[in-house]
Scaffold this motif. Structure first.
Motif, short mmCIF file in Angstrom:
data_model
loop_
_atom_site.label_atom_id
_atom_site.label_comp_id
_atom_site.label_asym_id
_atom_site.label_seq_id
_atom_site.Cartn_x
_atom_site.Cartn_y
_atom_site.Cartn_z
N ALA A 1 0.82 -1.22 0.00
CA ALA A 1 0.00 0.00 0.00
C ALA A 1 0.85 1.27 0.00
O ALA A 1 1.86 1.37 0.69
N ASN A 2 0.40 2.22 -0.81
CA ASN A 2 1.12 3.46 -1.01
C ASN A 2 0.06 4.45 -1.46
O ASN A 2 -0.51 4.29 -2.53
N GLU A 3 -0.21 5.43 -0.61
CA GLU A 3 -1.36 6.31 -0.88
C GLU A 3 -1.15 7.18 -2.11
O GLU A 3 -2.07 7.82 -2.59
N GLU A 4 0.10 7.22 -2.61
CA GLU A 4 0.39 8.00 -3.82
C GLU A 4 0.16 7.21 -5.10
O GLU A 4 0.25 7.74 -6.19
N ALA A 5 -0.06 5.92 -4.95
CA ALA A 5 -0.17 5.07 -6.15
C ALA A 5 -1.61 4.97 -6.65
O ALA A 5 -2.57 5.11 -5.88
N ASN A 6 -1.76 4.74 -7.94
CA ASN A 6 -3.05 4.36 -8.51
C ASN A 6 -3.18 2.85 -8.39
O ASN A 6 -2.25 2.12 -8.72
N VAL A 7 -4.34 2.40 -7.91
CA VAL A 7 -4.55 0.96 -7.75
C VAL A 7 -5.63 0.50 -8.72
O VAL A 7 -6.67 1.14 -8.86
N VAL A 8 -5.33 -0.60 -9.41
CA VAL A 8 -6.34 -1.23 -10.27
C VAL A 8 -6.82 -2.50 -9.57
O VAL A 8 -6.02 -3.39 -9.27
N VAL A 9 -8.11 -2.56 -9.28
CA VAL A 9 -8.68 -3.76 -8.66
C VAL A 9 -9.16 -4.70 -9.78
O VAL A 9 -9.84 -4.27 -10.71
N ILE A 10 -8.75 -5.97 -9.65
CA ILE A 10 -8.96 -6.95 -10.73
C ILE A 10 -9.68 -8.18 -10.18
O ILE A 10 -9.16 -8.86 -9.30
N ASP A 11 -10.86 -8.45 -10.73
CA ASP A 11 -11.55 -9.71 -10.40
C ASP A 11 -12.24 -10.16 -11.68
O ASP A 11 -13.45 -10.01 -11.85
N VAL A 12 -11.42 -10.70 -12.57
CA VAL A 12 -11.84 -10.99 -13.94
C VAL A 12 -13.07 -11.89 -13.99
O VAL A 12 -14.00 -11.64 -14.77
N LEU A 13 -13.09 -12.93 -13.16
CA LEU A 13 -14.25 -13.86 -13.14
C LEU A 13 -15.01 -13.72 -11.83
O LEU A 13 -14.77 -14.46 -10.92
N ARG A 14 -15.93 -12.77 -11.69
CA ARG A 14 -16.48 -11.94 -12.69
C ARG A 14 -16.80 -10.53 -12.19
O ARG A 14 -17.37 -9.75 -12.91
N ALA A 15 -16.44 -10.22 -10.95
CA ALA A 15 -16.94 -8.96 -10.38
C ALA A 15 -16.53 -7.72 -11.18
O ALA A 15 -17.37 -6.88 -11.50
N THR A 16 -15.22 -7.60 -11.50
CA THR A 16 -14.84 -6.35 -12.18
C THR A 16 -15.29 -6.35 -13.65
O THR A 16 -15.53 -5.29 -14.22
N SER A 17 -15.47 -7.53 -14.23
CA SER A 17 -16.05 -7.59 -15.58
C SER A 17 -17.51 -7.14 -15.54
O SER A 17 -17.98 -6.42 -16.43
N ALA A 18 -18.23 -7.55 -14.50
CA ALA A 18 -19.64 -7.14 -14.35
C ALA A 18 -19.74 -5.63 -14.11
O ALA A 18 -20.62 -4.97 -14.68
N ILE A 19 -18.84 -5.10 -13.31
CA ILE A 19 -18.87 -3.65 -13.01
C ILE A 19 -18.62 -2.85 -14.30
O ILE A 19 -19.32 -1.87 -14.59
N CYS A 20 -17.63 -3.27 -15.08
CA CYS A 20 -17.36 -2.57 -16.36
C CYS A 20 -18.60 -2.63 -17.26
O CYS A 20 -18.98 -1.64 -17.88
N THR A 21 -19.20 -3.81 -17.33
CA THR A 21 -20.39 -3.98 -18.17
C THR A 21 -21.54 -3.11 -17.69
O THR A 21 -22.27 -2.51 -18.48
N ALA A 22 -21.70 -3.04 -16.38
CA ALA A 22 -22.77 -2.22 -15.81
C ALA A 22 -22.62 -0.76 -16.22
O ALA A 22 -23.57 -0.13 -16.71
N PHE A 23 -21.42 -0.21 -16.04
CA PHE A 23 -21.24 1.21 -16.39
C PHE A 23 -21.35 1.44 -17.90
O PHE A 23 -21.87 2.46 -18.33
N TYR A 24 -20.88 0.49 -18.67
CA TYR A 24 -20.99 0.62 -20.12
C TYR A 24 -22.46 0.64 -20.55
O TYR A 24 -22.82 1.25 -21.55
N ASN A 25 -23.31 -0.02 -19.75
CA ASN A 25 -24.74 -0.07 -20.06
C ASN A 25 -25.53 0.99 -19.30
O ASN A 25 -26.74 0.86 -19.14
N GLY A 26 -24.83 2.00 -18.79
CA GLY A 26 -25.53 3.17 -18.30
C GLY A 26 -25.86 3.22 -16.82
O GLY A 26 -26.54 4.14 -16.35
N VAL A 27 -25.34 2.25 -16.04
CA VAL A 27 -25.53 2.34 -14.59
C VAL A 27 -24.91 3.64 -14.11
O VAL A 27 -23.85 4.06 -14.58
N SER A 28 -25.55 4.28 -13.16
CA SER A 28 -25.10 5.60 -12.72
C SER A 28 -24.05 5.50 -11.60
O SER A 28 -23.03 6.18 -11.61
N LYS A 29 -24.33 4.64 -10.62
CA LYS A 29 -23.42 4.47 -9.48
C LYS A 29 -23.48 3.04 -9.02
O LYS A 29 -24.53 2.40 -9.12
N MET A 30 -22.38 2.55 -8.44
CA MET A 30 -22.44 1.26 -7.75
C MET A 30 -21.88 1.46 -6.35
O MET A 30 -20.93 2.23 -6.15
#
Lengths: 258, 258
Positions: free
Chosen positions: B31-60
């Motif tokens: 952990a380093n508060e100056e860094a950008n962090v990418v959270v990755i859960d390919v099967l399937r949470a982060t794939s679902a989140i990307c899909t949700a926003f691409y389909n117009g979800v406003s907030k999660m």
């Protein structure tokens, strides 16, 4: 058909499993008192331990702190202490295998503390058997595990609880050998380790060129140590934890591949 | 010569670094508060989140427990809950991307809890920016990170704090892209991830055939989900954490590779 499938799954579930745990921090997620655990700290604690026993050391006492090692020293024991790749001031031995290649260590009991390796041994201490693995004793370790037919956890010491490449490559070698015998795995780290070993196997030294620990040791001018630690089957002995001591396992070892 | 070396190391240390953290458990070591962090859960949470926003979800709203998700549901929000690969009883949505491909989600705020993904978001929450990555938005994420020129930590959600292959492969892709730009690494897990990605890249699906999570999902008949989650650049959006909510980052995105 269903019956056949049932029989097949049953057969499968009877096969012993091999898993790879990349760091001591993660070990509680794997721990299983029925499993044999191999502790791996290729650069250099477990390589040094193998070399020590091959050169006639009688016992080693892994301790967590430099202070504990000093206490043993004050009580007349030989003691070895390494932190961050260097011998701690006031100690004769660290974790360079070359420090153990002489007659002075023969028959001795040596207390030992290292940055990562001794912590990994401590983490694993409640396992059925805790054995010490390195490329230097790779085939006697693999053959022993195969003969045992019990679940195996390959515990990489890593670097301060972070993943490291050299321990992973050795774990990958053992996974390959076990899977070629009657072992199975459902562990992604075992699959990753064996894939990486497959790529690296013909030039372990070259593959590790950019690895963090090789670079750390390079600065300390330890290239000779690294090359030695990556050489298979130099010390066909199996160090094993008995209570609080490491001793040489009393097995009939046939030297393979040397 | 010494001066040159000093200059050289300085130059090197000005380059941003990329590291890979294989599990949320290990994240405090990175952990380093100056860094950008990418959270990755390919099967399937982060794939679902990307899909949700691409389909117009406003907030999660990522929440840790099923109970919290139910609380949002009682208060009139849409809510999604997944445990061990399945939708939790009483919820309409889980983490199948296909659940978010419809007009019902458009403009909505959705509370979400998953086995691993939401825990990883929680672990990373104090980073400079927490963004959501998956193969579905791989190039917009990589391009954004490269434009930022800041240290990056790729945080794999894994499976219940164990290493997993699919998140590692995606991390390896991002490492490759960043290292081909002006990034460097001294992190063995980044080297391992990019090596594994290199081997797997032409057949991610085949490479994951024996992986633990693919087998877990196979039993649940989710092959279609898996194939979709491994397809690059289907949803060129960057979900980002703002306070306790995920929103779509307001950046000018050029669709690359689709």
């Amino acid at each position: 058909m269903k019956q056949f499938f049932y029989f097949y799954s049953n057969l499968n579930s009877c096969m012993p499993k091999v898993e790879v745990c990349f760091t001591p921090q993660a070990f509680p997620l794997f721990a299983n008192e029925e499993a044999n655990v191999v502790v791996i700290d290729v650069l250099r604690a477990t390589s040094a331990i193998c070399t020590a026993f091959y050169n006639g050391v009688s016992k080693m006492i892994p301790v967590a702190t430099v202070e504990e090692a000093r206490e043993y020293q004050r009580n007349g024991f030989m003691a070895a202490a390494e932190r961050n790749g260097e011998i701690v001031e006031g100690f004769e031995l660290g974790n360079s295998p070359f420090g153990y290649m002489n007659n002075k260590v023969k028959g001795k009991t040596i207390a030992l503390t290292t940055t990562n390796g001794t912590q990994a041994i401590e983490a694993a201490k409640n396992a059925r058997k805790v054995i010490i693995g390195s490329f230097l004793n790779q085939d006697v370790v693999a053959d022993y595990l195969i003969a045992q037919q019990r679940n195996v956890i390959l515990l990489c010491a890593g670097w301060k609880n972070k993943f490291n490449l050299e321990d992973t490559l050795f774990a990958g070698y053992i996974v390959e050998k076990l899977m070629a015998s009657a072992y199975e795995t459902d562990c992604d780290s075992a699959l990753a380790a064996s894939t990486l070993y497959n790529i690296a196997q013909h030039d372990l030294y070259g593959f590790l060129a950019n690895s963090s620990h090789r670079n750390r040791l390079k600065k300390l001018d330890l290239e000779r140590d690294i090359r030695y630690c990556l050489t298979p089957n130099q010390t066909p002995v199996i160090p094993v934890l008995e209570g609080k001591h490491l001793v040489k396992m009393n097995v009939n070892i046939q030297v393979v591949g040397k």
